[in-house]
Design an enzyme around this catalytic site. Sequence first.
Site, mmCIF file in Angstrom:
data_model
loop_
_atom_site.group_PDB
_atom_site.id
_atom_site.type_symbol
_atom_site.label_atom_id
_atom_site.label_comp_id
_atom_site.label_asym_id
_atom_site.label_seq_id
_atom_site.Cartn_x
_atom_site.Cartn_y
_atom_site.Cartn_z
ATOM 1 N N LYS A 107 9.614 1.975 -2.903
ATOM 2 C CA LYS A 107 9.911 1.254 -2.762
ATOM 3 C C LYS A 107 8.669 0.156 -1.782
ATOM 4 O O LYS A 107 9.660 -1.060 -1.454
ATOM 5 C CB LYS A 107 10.887 1.479 -1.524
ATOM 6 N N VAL A 108 7.904 0.550 -1.313
ATOM 7 C CA VAL A 108 7.065 -0.874 -1.251
ATOM 8 C C VAL A 108 6.162 -0.119 -2.201
ATOM 9 O O VAL A 108 5.520 1.093 -2.414
ATOM 10 C CB VAL A 108 6.472 -0.293 0.111
#
Lengths: 330, 72
Positions: A291-292
Amino acid sequence: MEREDLLRTPVTHMQIKSDMTVNQLVQQFRNSGSFAAGRLASACDVFENMVRDQECTIFLALAGAMVPAGLRLTIADLIRRRMIDALVSTGANMVHDLIEALGGHHYQGHWLVDDYLLYKYHIYRIYDIFVPEEDFVKADEKLIKMFDEIAGENEGKKLSTNELMHEIGKRLKDPNSIVRSAYEANVPIFLPAMRDSEFAFIYSIHLERTKKEKAVTIDAFKEVPELLDITRQSERLGMVVLGGGVPRNSVQHAALMSGKGLDYAVVITTDRPEPGGLSGSTIEETVSWGKVKHNANKIMVINDALMAFPIVIAAVLERLGEGFHRKGNP
Amino acid sequence: MTRKSASVDKVCGNCRCHNTYEYPYNVFCFTKFADRENPVVSIFDGCDKWENKLQDCFCVEDALKKQGKKKK
């Protein structure tokens, strides 16, 4: 790694002066580099980088009672400056924005109080903030009427939470309102947990006032493709998280689903990772999901967001100067 | 601090469908509002939708007190 690599930057003791600006104070935090002061200084750098990156779409994920506590105008200003390109919030924060937009107030109270006495005076408490019941009721009355009107204008149509916020923003006059400023700046507001707020009560009375087939229909999943459109169209993605919860993961998940991952992340929370909840999860944990990005410009600040976030904003605005203009994305 | 409501005949509306609207005089009846009737009800006149049991709050007492002050 050699021993001397670990001893490269000494702690420089903070020098506090009477005429310091906020950014100068933050530079002293940077000189310390320690604990929350060091992290807060890094958060200013990450947010500055995010804002200076004209191809970065900036999400603000908002949870916790930030609006009742006094961040309403700060957020509305950031939206107008397009230092926020999309807002993802709890329903409650937008309800509290609307309470003020429709004439109500929040009051400074105290955390040491007889709550049963408050109950008998019809006053609600959010830690040390008091809200009179009548301010909620008057906002409910006006919002239910708005729902009736919006339903009439959108018969047979399913609205996303973002479309509903746009419709409400259109009907407001208060320039200090987050919902109004988002409408004016064409910034979307997503409420992924909208029904977990006063909006549920507003909807239930609207439903009673209106024949079921004439009631406004909110499609909870409609915002998913809307969020994905934004992440897919964006060159780079950044998020600032105040608190965490559903808003934080909605942003992160959209970044993941677009196959991109976030390029910048500032998370300000007091939550801890050990119990396994999302709000306290470290950004590194978020990297494991994709996600990051692993090489993202990122920092987590363990602090009261109500105090830390305005410092970050003040320092970064000072660095950017008056002439800085952000075009907004995507 | 404990106080008792001045009248057992009057309820302020801390019940399921009533909330204070203009403290302490008027309450808002969401049942009437849902039926598109005038929802603002005086605590002195009563409301046919009230759950007629004494509510533990200060509305009636405060309204009587303020009304007394007004008369002076």
